[in-house]
Motif scaffolding. Structure first.
Motif, PDB file in Angstrom:
ATOM      1  N   ASP A 123      22.935 -24.095   6.688  1.00  0.00           N
ATOM      2  CA  ASP A 123      23.372 -23.485   7.939  1.00  0.00           C
ATOM      3  C   ASP A 123      24.886 -23.533   8.072  1.00  0.00           C
ATOM      4  OD1 ASP A 123      22.510 -22.297  10.513  1.00  0.00           O
ATOM      5  OD2 ASP A 123      23.492 -24.058  11.350  1.00  0.00           O
ATOM      6  N   ASN A 124      25.493 -24.673   7.761  1.00  0.00           N
ATOM      7  CA  ASN A 124      26.944 -24.793   7.859  1.00  0.00           C
ATOM      8  C   ASN A 124      27.658 -23.875   6.872  1.00  0.00           C
ATOM      9  OD1 ASN A 124      27.025 -26.599   9.949  1.00  0.00           O
ATOM     10  ND2 ASN A 124      27.321 -28.406   8.688  1.00  0.00           N
ATOM     11  N   LEU A 125      27.153 -23.817   5.635  1.00  0.00           N
ATOM     12  CA  LEU A 125      27.790 -22.964   4.632  1.00  0.00           C
ATOM     13  C   LEU A 125      27.667 -21.481   5.008  1.00  0.00           C
ATOM     14  CD1 LEU A 125      26.595 -24.820   1.402  1.00  0.00           C
ATOM     15  CD2 LEU A 125      28.918 -24.748   2.315  1.00  0.00           C
ATOM     16  N   SER A 126      26.506 -21.088   5.499  1.00  0.00           N
ATOM     17  CA  SER A 126      26.309 -19.694   5.905  1.00  0.00           C
ATOM     18  C   SER A 126      27.188 -19.349   7.101  1.00  0.00           C
ATOM     19  CB  SER A 126      24.837 -19.445   6.234  1.00  0.00           C
ATOM     20  OG  SER A 126      24.024 -19.653   5.096  1.00  0.00           O
ATOM     21  N   ASP A 127      27.267 -20.258   8.072  1.00  0.00           N
ATOM     22  CA  ASP A 127      28.126 -20.019   9.238  1.00  0.00           C
ATOM     23  C   ASP A 127      29.590 -19.888   8.834  1.00  0.00           C
ATOM     24  OD1 ASP A 127      25.909 -20.102  10.804  1.00  0.00           O
ATOM     25  OD2 ASP A 127      26.361 -22.007  11.787  1.00  0.00           O
ATOM     26  N   LEU A 128      29.994 -20.660   7.832  1.00  0.00           N
ATOM     27  CA  LEU A 128      31.377 -20.578   7.369  1.00  0.00           C
ATOM     28  C   LEU A 128      31.681 -19.188   6.809  1.00  0.00           C
ATOM     29  CD1 LEU A 128      34.086 -21.875   6.777  1.00  0.00           C
ATOM     30  CD2 LEU A 128      33.138 -22.737   4.629  1.00  0.00           C
ATOM     31  N   ILE A 129      30.713 -18.589   6.114  1.00  0.00           N
ATOM     32  CA  ILE A 129      30.913 -17.253   5.557  1.00  0.00           C
ATOM     33  C   ILE A 129      30.921 -16.201   6.663  1.00  0.00           C
ATOM     34  CG2 ILE A 129      29.911 -15.474   4.066  1.00  0.00           C
ATOM     35  CD1 ILE A 129      28.744 -17.759   2.367  1.00  0.00           C
ATOM     36  N   SER A 130      29.882 -16.227   7.513  1.00  0.00           N
ATOM     37  CA  SER A 130      29.689 -15.146   8.489  1.00  0.00           C
ATOM     38  C   SER A 130      30.605 -15.252   9.695  1.00  0.00           C
ATOM     39  CB  SER A 130      28.225 -15.143   8.960  1.00  0.00           C
ATOM     40  OG  SER A 130      27.355 -14.885   7.889  1.00  0.00           O
ATOM     41  N   PHE A 131      30.900 -16.486  10.142  1.00  0.00           N
ATOM     42  CA  PHE A 131      31.652 -16.659  11.382  1.00  0.00           C
ATOM     43  C   PHE A 131      33.021 -17.304  11.166  1.00  0.00           C
ATOM     44  CE2 PHE A 131      27.030 -17.398  12.419  1.00  0.00           C
ATOM     45  CZ  PHE A 131      26.791 -16.070  12.718  1.00  0.00           C
ATOM     46  N   GLY A 132      33.348 -17.595   9.895  1.00  0.00           N
ATOM     47  CA  GLY A 132      34.667 -18.106   9.565  1.00  0.00           C
ATOM     48  C   GLY A 132      35.420 -17.128   8.682  1.00  0.00           C
ATOM     49  N   LEU A 133      34.900 -16.904   7.488  1.00  0.00           N
ATOM     50  CA  LEU A 133      35.565 -16.018   6.536  1.00  0.00           C
ATOM     51  C   LEU A 133      35.563 -14.564   7.005  1.00  0.00           C
ATOM     52  CD1 LEU A 133      36.846 -15.441   3.777  1.00  0.00           C
ATOM     53  CD2 LEU A 133      34.537 -15.286   2.830  1.00  0.00           C
ATOM     54  N   ALA A 134      34.405 -14.048   7.440  1.00  0.00           N
ATOM     55  CA  ALA A 134      34.311 -12.624   7.792  1.00  0.00           C
ATOM     56  C   ALA A 134      35.248 -12.241   8.945  1.00  0.00           C
ATOM     57  CB  ALA A 134      32.863 -12.248   8.109  1.00  0.00           C
ATOM     58  N   PRO A 135      35.238 -12.948  10.091  1.00  0.00           N
ATOM     59  CA  PRO A 135      36.178 -12.565  11.160  1.00  0.00           C
ATOM     60  C   PRO A 135      37.637 -12.820  10.799  1.00  0.00           C
ATOM     61  CG  PRO A 135      34.979 -14.546  11.763  1.00  0.00           C
ATOM     62  CD  PRO A 135      34.339 -14.032  10.534  1.00  0.00           C
ATOM     63  N   ALA A 136      37.911 -13.900  10.043  1.00  0.00           N
ATOM     64  CA  ALA A 136      39.290 -14.169   9.632  1.00  0.00           C
ATOM     65  C   ALA A 136      39.792 -13.047   8.720  1.00  0.00           C
ATOM     66  CB  ALA A 136      39.380 -15.513   8.916  1.00  0.00           C
ATOM     67  N   TYR A 137      38.954 -12.585   7.828  1.00  0.00           N
ATOM     68  CA  TYR A 137      39.329 -11.480   6.944  1.00  0.00           C
ATOM     69  C   TYR A 137      39.502 -10.188   7.738  1.00  0.00           C
ATOM     70  CZ  TYR A 137      39.192  -8.438   2.835  1.00  0.00           C
ATOM     71  OH  TYR A 137      39.499  -7.517   1.863  1.00  0.00           O
ATOM     72  N   PHE A 138      38.681 -10.001   8.762  1.00  0.00           N
ATOM     73  CA  PHE A 138      38.815  -8.837   9.640  1.00  0.00           C
ATOM     74  C   PHE A 138      40.175  -8.843  10.321  1.00  0.00           C
ATOM     75  CE2 PHE A 138      37.706  -6.153  13.316  1.00  0.00           C
ATOM     76  CZ  PHE A 138      36.976  -5.147  12.699  1.00  0.00           C
ATOM     77  N   SER A 190      30.567 -21.194  16.843  1.00  0.00           N
ATOM     78  CA  SER A 190      31.249 -20.302  15.907  1.00  0.00           C
ATOM     79  C   SER A 190      30.743 -18.856  15.955  1.00  0.00           C
ATOM     80  CB  SER A 190      31.146 -20.862  14.480  1.00  0.00           C
ATOM     81  OG  SER A 190      29.811 -21.150  14.135  1.00  0.00           O
ATOM     82  N   PRO A 191      29.438 -18.564  16.144  1.00  0.00           N
ATOM     83  CA  PRO A 191      29.060 -17.151  16.287  1.00  0.00           C
ATOM     84  C   PRO A 191      29.722 -16.482  17.487  1.00  0.00           C
ATOM     85  CG  PRO A 191      27.127 -18.492  15.822  1.00  0.00           C
ATOM     86  CD  PRO A 191      28.249 -19.432  16.113  1.00  0.00           C
ATOM     87  N   PHE A 192      29.736 -17.187  18.628  1.00  0.00           N
ATOM     88  CA  PHE A 192      30.364 -16.652  19.827  1.00  0.00           C
ATOM     89  C   PHE A 192      31.863 -16.473  19.598  1.00  0.00           C
ATOM     90  CE2 PHE A 192      31.974 -16.658  24.156  1.00  0.00           C
ATOM     91  CZ  PHE A 192      31.015 -15.923  24.853  1.00  0.00           C
ATOM     92  N   GLY A 193      32.478 -17.429  18.913  1.00  0.00           N
ATOM     93  CA  GLY A 193      33.901 -17.327  18.626  1.00  0.00           C
ATOM     94  C   GLY A 193      34.217 -16.160  17.708  1.00  0.00           C
ATOM     95  N   ALA A 194      33.376 -15.942  16.685  1.00  0.00           N
ATOM     96  CA  ALA A 194      33.602 -14.833  15.758  1.00  0.00           C
ATOM     97  C   ALA A 194      33.509 -13.495  16.481  1.00  0.00           C
ATOM     98  CB  ALA A 194      32.583 -14.895  14.625  1.00  0.00           C
ATOM     99  N   LEU A 195      32.506 -13.342  17.342  1.00  0.00           N
ATOM    100  CA  LEU A 195      32.345 -12.094  18.079  1.00  0.00           C
ATOM    101  C   LEU A 195      33.499 -11.881  19.059  1.00  0.00           C
ATOM    102  CD1 LEU A 195      28.496 -12.139  18.777  1.00  0.00           C
ATOM    103  CD2 LEU A 195      29.751 -11.118  16.868  1.00  0.00           C
ATOM    104  N   THR A 196      34.010 -12.972  19.616  1.00  0.00           N
ATOM    105  CA  THR A 196      35.160 -12.842  20.516  1.00  0.00           C
ATOM    106  C   THR A 196      36.405 -12.406  19.754  1.00  0.00           C
ATOM    107  OG1 THR A 196      34.232 -14.595  21.929  1.00  0.00           O
ATOM    108  CG2 THR A 196      36.556 -14.064  22.224  1.00  0.00           C
ATOM    109  N   VAL A 197      36.600 -12.961  18.565  1.00  0.00           N
ATOM    110  CA  VAL A 197      37.762 -12.596  17.749  1.00  0.00           C
ATOM    111  C   VAL A 197      37.734 -11.114  17.393  1.00  0.00           C
ATOM    112  CG1 VAL A 197      38.811 -12.893  15.469  1.00  0.00           C
ATOM    113  CG2 VAL A 197      38.217 -14.894  16.835  1.00  0.00           C
ATOM    114  N   VAL A 198      36.583 -10.612  16.914  1.00  0.00           N
ATOM    115  CA  VAL A 198      36.528  -9.198  16.523  1.00  0.00           C
ATOM    116  C   VAL A 198      36.611  -8.295  17.760  1.00  0.00           C
ATOM    117  CG1 VAL A 198      35.272  -9.657  14.389  1.00  0.00           C
ATOM    118  CG2 VAL A 198      33.993  -9.176  16.478  1.00  0.00           C
ATOM    119  N   SER A 199      36.133  -8.778  18.912  1.00  0.00           N
ATOM    120  CA  SER A 199      36.269  -7.995  20.144  1.00  0.00           C
ATOM    121  C   SER A 199      37.733  -7.839  20.527  1.00  0.00           C
ATOM    122  CB  SER A 199      35.495  -8.667  21.288  1.00  0.00           C
ATOM    123  OG  SER A 199      34.107  -8.676  21.036  1.00  0.00           O
ATOM    124  N   ILE A 200      38.506  -8.898  20.338  1.00  0.00           N
ATOM    125  CA  ILE A 200      39.943  -8.839  20.623  1.00  0.00           C
ATOM    126  C   ILE A 200      40.614  -7.785  19.749  1.00  0.00           C
ATOM    127  CG2 ILE A 200      42.108 -10.138  20.480  1.00  0.00           C
ATOM    128  CD1 ILE A 200      40.399 -12.659  21.140  1.00  0.00           C
TER     129      ILE A 200
END
Length: 284
Positions: free
Chosen positions: A108-123, A172-182
């Motif tokens: 779960d932690n590794l998957s969250d790092l990819i989807s809600f850490g790497l993906a929004p940061a790369y965006f 982190s999911p909520f944070g990722a969605l907030t980042v891409v919304s910004i």
């Protein structure tokens, strides 16, 4: 049954039993249904990076002026992050209902790092490269801050115990969605970067957020599905699609700001109530 040769005193096991032992998989390597959902989360995060690269970054480097393709790819990338959030929501629910494997928390932690850490940061990083008023190096710093915030938050989640029913810091999911919304709101560059850094701070803060259970989980799922619809309308240039997208992104930002305020107000009220009780107990 083990048979012993009386002359050699050596034991041997029938072939059927040897085959059974060879086929037995250690418990720590067995994937549960919840683990399968978690792997779906990781897959969505990776594909979000793929669409961000092939549909936004590479056409920009090649000098393509096809804004429609970039819009479709951006919407697809964000929809995949939303799908990752759905997988993350359901893998926790399934793990509580059914038995999860010993690898569940680590996966779960590794998957969250990819989807809600790497993906929004790369965006955010790609946004800094393609937006007209953006500064690439400053955007890169913002992207690194988002990534490190998610890393720190996931590490803290693994070793800090909080009271049941709450998260410490913005999930982190909520944070990722907030980042891409910004980013999708297309605010001025300085305001965008400051809002992204503020969101990263909320992820590592001690502000309490409720866990999505029961009606809250249903509401969260409904909001994610609605956000997917807004993104699809924007991607296909539907009438009012841009306004709908901006409204949805603005609502995401409002939720990100209001929840900490409510949590802080609740903490202050609890502190005052405790002080009143302590004073009442000291009275004769």
């Amino acid at each position: 049954m083990t048979v012993t040769d009386p002359e050699t005193q050596a034991g041997w096991v029938p072939e059927a039993e040897e085959a059974d032992e060879a086929e037995e998989v250690p418990l720590s390597l067995r994937l549960s249904i919840a683990d399968t959902l978690t792997l779906g989360n990781a897959t969505c995060g990776f594909m979000a990076v793929y669409f961000t690269t092939t549909g936004i970054l590479i056409p920009h480097i090649q000098g393509s002026n096809d804004s429609g393709m970039a819009r479709h790819s951006a919407a697809t990338a964000v929809i995949l992050m939303l799908a990752a959030a759905i997988f993350d929501l359901f893998d926790g629910l399934v793990a509580r209902k059914l038995r999860s494997s010993p690898m569940g928390a680590e996966l779960d932690n590794l998957s969250d790092l990819i989807s809600f850490g790497l993906a929004p940061a790369y965006f955010v990083l790609v946004y800094g490269m393609v937006a007209d008023d953006a500064h690439q190096r400053v955007a890169a710093v913002g992207a690194i801050v988002v990534l490190l915030a998610v890393v720190l938050r996931l590490a803290r989640f693994s070793c800090v115990t909080v009271k049941d029913g709450t998260f410490q810091g913005m999930p982190s999911p909520f944070g990722a969605l907030t980042v891409v919304s910004i980013v999708l709101l297309e605010l001025p560059f300085v305001a965008t970067v400051l809002a992204i850094i503020g969101t990263a701070w909320l992820m590592v803060s001690r502000v309490e957020y409720p866990k999505p259970r029961g009606p809250l989980a249903v509401a969260m799922l409904g909001w994610i599905v609605a956000a997917m619809g807004l993104l699809a309308a924007w991607a296909f240039d539907a009438p009012g699609g841009q306004l709908l997208l901006q409204t949805g992104c603005a609502l995401q930002l409002v939720l990100g700001a209001v929840i900490p305020l409510f949590a802080t107000a609740r903490r202050v009220n609890n502190f005052r109530d405790n002080r009143r009780e302590a004073r009442a107990a000291q009275l004769p």
